[in-house]
Design a protein around this motif. Structure first.
Motif, PDB file in Angstrom:
ATOM      1  N   PRO A   1      -6.983   6.002 -11.321  1.00 54.21           N
ATOM      2  CA  PRO A   1      -6.400   6.114  -9.978  1.00 54.21           C
ATOM      3  C   PRO A   1      -7.470   6.375  -8.930  1.00 54.21           C
ATOM      4  N   GLY A   2      -7.383   5.652  -7.817  1.00 57.93           N
ATOM      5  CA  GLY A   2      -8.348   5.809  -6.737  1.00 57.93           C
ATOM      6  C   GLY A   2      -9.556   4.905  -6.837  1.00 57.93           C
ATOM      7  N   MET A   3      -9.711   4.208  -7.967  1.00 56.20           N
ATOM      8  CA  MET A   3     -10.875   3.338  -8.141  1.00 56.20           C
ATOM      9  C   MET A   3     -10.731   2.079  -7.282  1.00 56.20           C
ATOM     10  N   ARG A   4     -11.813   1.726  -6.601  1.00 53.79           N
ATOM     11  CA  ARG A   4     -11.796   0.538  -5.733  1.00 53.79           C
ATOM     12  C   ARG A   4     -11.862  -0.726  -6.578  1.00 53.79           C
ATOM     13  N   LEU A   5     -11.169  -1.773  -6.113  1.00 51.93           N
ATOM     14  CA  LEU A   5     -11.110  -3.046  -6.832  1.00 51.93           C
ATOM     15  C   LEU A   5     -11.608  -4.172  -5.909  1.00 51.93           C
ATOM     16  N   PRO A   6     -12.923  -4.297  -5.746  1.00 49.90           N
ATOM     17  CA  PRO A   6     -13.457  -5.339  -4.864  1.00 49.90           C
ATOM     18  C   PRO A   6     -13.124  -6.732  -5.389  1.00 49.90           C
ATOM     19  N   GLU A   7     -12.631  -7.583  -4.510  1.00 54.18           N
ATOM     20  CA  GLU A   7     -12.230  -8.919  -4.936  1.00 54.18           C
ATOM     21  C   GLU A   7     -13.388  -9.700  -5.536  1.00 54.18           C
ATOM     22  N   ASP A   8     -14.587  -9.567  -4.933  1.00 50.91           N
ATOM     23  CA  ASP A   8     -15.707 -10.350  -5.441  1.00 50.91           C
ATOM     24  C   ASP A   8     -16.140  -9.872  -6.820  1.00 50.91           C
ATOM     25  N   THR A   9     -16.135  -8.557  -7.046  1.00 45.58           N
ATOM     26  CA  THR A   9     -16.532  -8.011  -8.347  1.00 45.58           C
ATOM     27  C   THR A   9     -15.540  -8.418  -9.429  1.00 45.58           C
TER      28      THR A   9
ATOM     29  N   GLY B   1     -13.516 -10.950  -9.344  1.00 46.83           N
ATOM     30  CA  GLY B   1     -13.631 -12.391  -9.538  1.00 46.83           C
ATOM     31  C   GLY B   1     -14.820 -12.776 -10.396  1.00 46.83           C
ATOM     32  N   GLU B   2     -15.957 -12.099 -10.185  1.00 39.51           N
ATOM     33  CA  GLU B   2     -17.154 -12.387 -10.980  1.00 39.51           C
ATOM     34  C   GLU B   2     -16.922 -12.062 -12.458  1.00 39.51           C
ATOM     35  N   GLN B   3     -16.263 -10.935 -12.730  1.00 35.20           N
ATOM     36  CA  GLN B   3     -16.052 -10.522 -14.109  1.00 35.20           C
ATOM     37  C   GLN B   3     -15.102 -11.447 -14.857  1.00 35.20           C
ATOM     38  N   PHE B   4     -14.126 -11.988 -14.144  1.00 35.71           N
ATOM     39  CA  PHE B   4     -13.140 -12.855 -14.782  1.00 35.71           C
ATOM     40  C   PHE B   4     -13.432 -14.341 -14.584  1.00 35.71           C
ATOM     41  N   GLY B   5     -14.474 -14.642 -13.781  1.00 35.51           N
ATOM     42  CA  GLY B   5     -14.829 -16.037 -13.562  1.00 35.51           C
ATOM     43  C   GLY B   5     -13.808 -16.796 -12.752  1.00 35.51           C
ATOM     44  N   VAL B   6     -13.214 -16.123 -11.756  1.00 38.13           N
ATOM     45  CA  VAL B   6     -12.208 -16.772 -10.918  1.00 38.13           C
ATOM     46  C   VAL B   6     -12.560 -16.523  -9.451  1.00 38.13           C
ATOM     47  N   SER B   7     -11.866 -17.233  -8.574  1.00 42.90           N
ATOM     48  CA  SER B   7     -12.138 -17.106  -7.139  1.00 42.90           C
ATOM     49  C   SER B   7     -11.523 -15.827  -6.575  1.00 42.90           C
ATOM     50  N   ARG B   8     -12.004 -15.444  -5.401  1.00 45.55           N
ATOM     51  CA  ARG B   8     -11.441 -14.280  -4.721  1.00 45.55           C
ATOM     52  C   ARG B   8      -9.978 -14.519  -4.348  1.00 45.55           C
TER      53      ARG B   8
ATOM     54  N   LEU C   1       1.131  -0.352  -8.509  1.00 47.04           N
ATOM     55  CA  LEU C   1      -0.071   0.025  -9.246  1.00 47.04           C
ATOM     56  C   LEU C   1      -1.329  -0.040  -8.390  1.00 47.04           C
ATOM     57  N   VAL C   2      -1.276  -0.751  -7.293  1.00 53.40           N
ATOM     58  CA  VAL C   2      -2.431  -0.935  -6.412  1.00 53.40           C
ATOM     59  C   VAL C   2      -1.984  -0.683  -4.974  1.00 53.40           C
ATOM     60  N   ILE C   3      -2.874  -0.139  -4.177  1.00 56.62           N
ATOM     61  CA  ILE C   3      -2.617  -0.009  -2.740  1.00 56.62           C
ATOM     62  C   ILE C   3      -3.763  -0.688  -1.994  1.00 56.62           C
ATOM     63  N   THR C   4      -3.450  -1.220  -0.813  1.00 55.96           N
ATOM     64  CA  THR C   4      -4.466  -1.847   0.032  1.00 55.96           C
ATOM     65  C   THR C   4      -4.672  -0.991   1.266  1.00 55.96           C
ATOM     66  N   ARG C   5      -5.916  -0.633   1.521  1.00 57.08           N
ATOM     67  CA  ARG C   5      -6.254   0.172   2.688  1.00 57.08           C
ATOM     68  C   ARG C   5      -6.953  -0.717   3.708  1.00 57.08           C
ATOM     69  N   ARG C   6      -6.519  -0.617   4.931  1.00 55.52           N
ATOM     70  CA  ARG C   6      -7.029  -1.492   5.985  1.00 55.52           C
ATOM     71  C   ARG C   6      -8.544  -1.381   6.114  1.00 55.52           C
ATOM     72  N   ASN C   7      -9.170  -2.519   6.101  1.00 51.72           N
ATOM     73  CA  ASN C   7     -10.630  -2.636   6.249  1.00 51.72           C
ATOM     74  C   ASN C   7     -11.412  -2.028   5.082  1.00 51.72           C
ATOM     75  N   ARG C   8     -10.716  -1.636   4.014  1.00 52.46           N
ATOM     76  CA  ARG C   8     -11.415  -1.047   2.862  1.00 52.46           C
ATOM     77  C   ARG C   8     -11.116  -1.782   1.561  1.00 52.46           C
ATOM     78  N   GLY C   9     -10.040  -2.552   1.529  1.00 51.28           N
ATOM     79  CA  GLY C   9      -9.731  -3.319   0.334  1.00 51.28           C
ATOM     80  C   GLY C   9      -8.687  -2.665  -0.549  1.00 51.28           C
ATOM     81  N   ALA C  10      -8.663  -3.092  -1.821  1.00 53.81           N
ATOM     82  CA  ALA C  10      -7.650  -2.651  -2.780  1.00 53.81           C
ATOM     83  C   ALA C  10      -8.180  -1.521  -3.659  1.00 53.81           C
ATOM     84  N   PHE C  11      -7.270  -0.620  -4.001  1.00 50.50           N
ATOM     85  CA  PHE C  11      -7.598   0.522  -4.863  1.00 50.50           C
ATOM     86  C   PHE C  11      -6.466   0.721  -5.864  1.00 50.50           C
TER      87      PHE C  11
END
Length: 229
Positions: A27-35, A37-44, A59-69
């Motif tokens: 809980p609270g861990m950031r989930l950067p789209e690019d990271t 995507g790189e790990q799974f070999g898929v697009s953002r 299970l996930v929340i999106t914070r404005r200008n900060r991304g998904a967590f």
């Protein structure tokens, strides 16, 4: 969305959800789209669609200008989720006592054997399998709406446990799952509900859902023991 993209979105969604439920993603861990995507070999774009689905599941929340967590449910929300879960699962049991499908008991018993096979060996997998048992119960009612709601609260309870639980024991969980199956087989809805109530109460009891602020006494008592030595 094309069929290929939908399939990839499903795969990324399922893997991220599994990682959250098995407490690899905390809980609270950031989930950067690019990271991701790189790990799974898929697009953002694929990752973004998967994260939106996880957000809908709580299970996930999106914070404005900060991304998904990974979501961090409050204690009040956790108590509300457990209340709803008890109501839903009691209805599941009542329905199954009336209309368990022919293959239902075989599927439930096979799942319990799977739980037994990892008991005491793999805590995260035990937690995931324990939740999947309850979703399977709901699926066997043949009511897709009820199944969707049960699945959502079970997933959120798993996240809550990773945030607040003091410990996890698969021993009582597997035993009580077997007892629930036998009570349903006997058509004893009252007995099955009693076991389920005890079972879910024990799960909630392992979570510190009531805030207990530390007092100066409780904090210093630990250090006082060192002085007495």
């Amino acid at each position: 969305m094309s069929e290929d993209k939908a399939t990839l979105t499903d795969a990324v969604h399922d893997l991220l959800r599994k990682a959250i439920i098995e407490q690899a993603l905390k809980p609270g861990m950031r989930l950067p789209e690019d990271t991701v995507g790189e790990q799974f070999g898929v697009s953002r774009t694929i990752v973004r669609h998967a994260l939106v689905r996880l957000e809908h599941e709580g299970l996930v929340i999106t914070r404005r200008n900060r991304g998904a967590f990974v979501a961090e449910p409050s204690r009040d929300e956790a108590q509300n989720v457990f209340e709803v879960r008890r109501c839903l699962e009691n209805d599941v049991i009542r329905l199954l006592c009336e209309r368990m499908p022919r293959s239902g008991y075989d599927r439930l018993e096979a799942h319990v054997r799977q739980e037994e096979s990892v008991r005491g060996k793999d805590g995260p997998v035990s937690i995931r399998l324990a939740g999947e048992f309850h979703v399977l119960l709901a699926e066997l009612t043949g009511n897709p709406v009820l199944t969707r709601y049960v699945s959502e609260v079970v997933l959120r309870c798993s996240l809550i446990m990773s945030l607040y639980a003091r410990s996890h024991s698969s021993d009582c969980a597997v035993d009580e799952h077997s007892q629930i199956i036998e009570a349903i087989r006997a058509g004893d809805a009252q007995r099955a509900i009693q076991i389920m109530e005890h079972h879910l109460g024990a799960v909630a009891g392992r979570a510190e859902l009531s805030a207990h602020p530390d007092s100066i006494q409780s904090i210093l008592s630990h250090y006082g023991k060192e002085l007495a030595q």
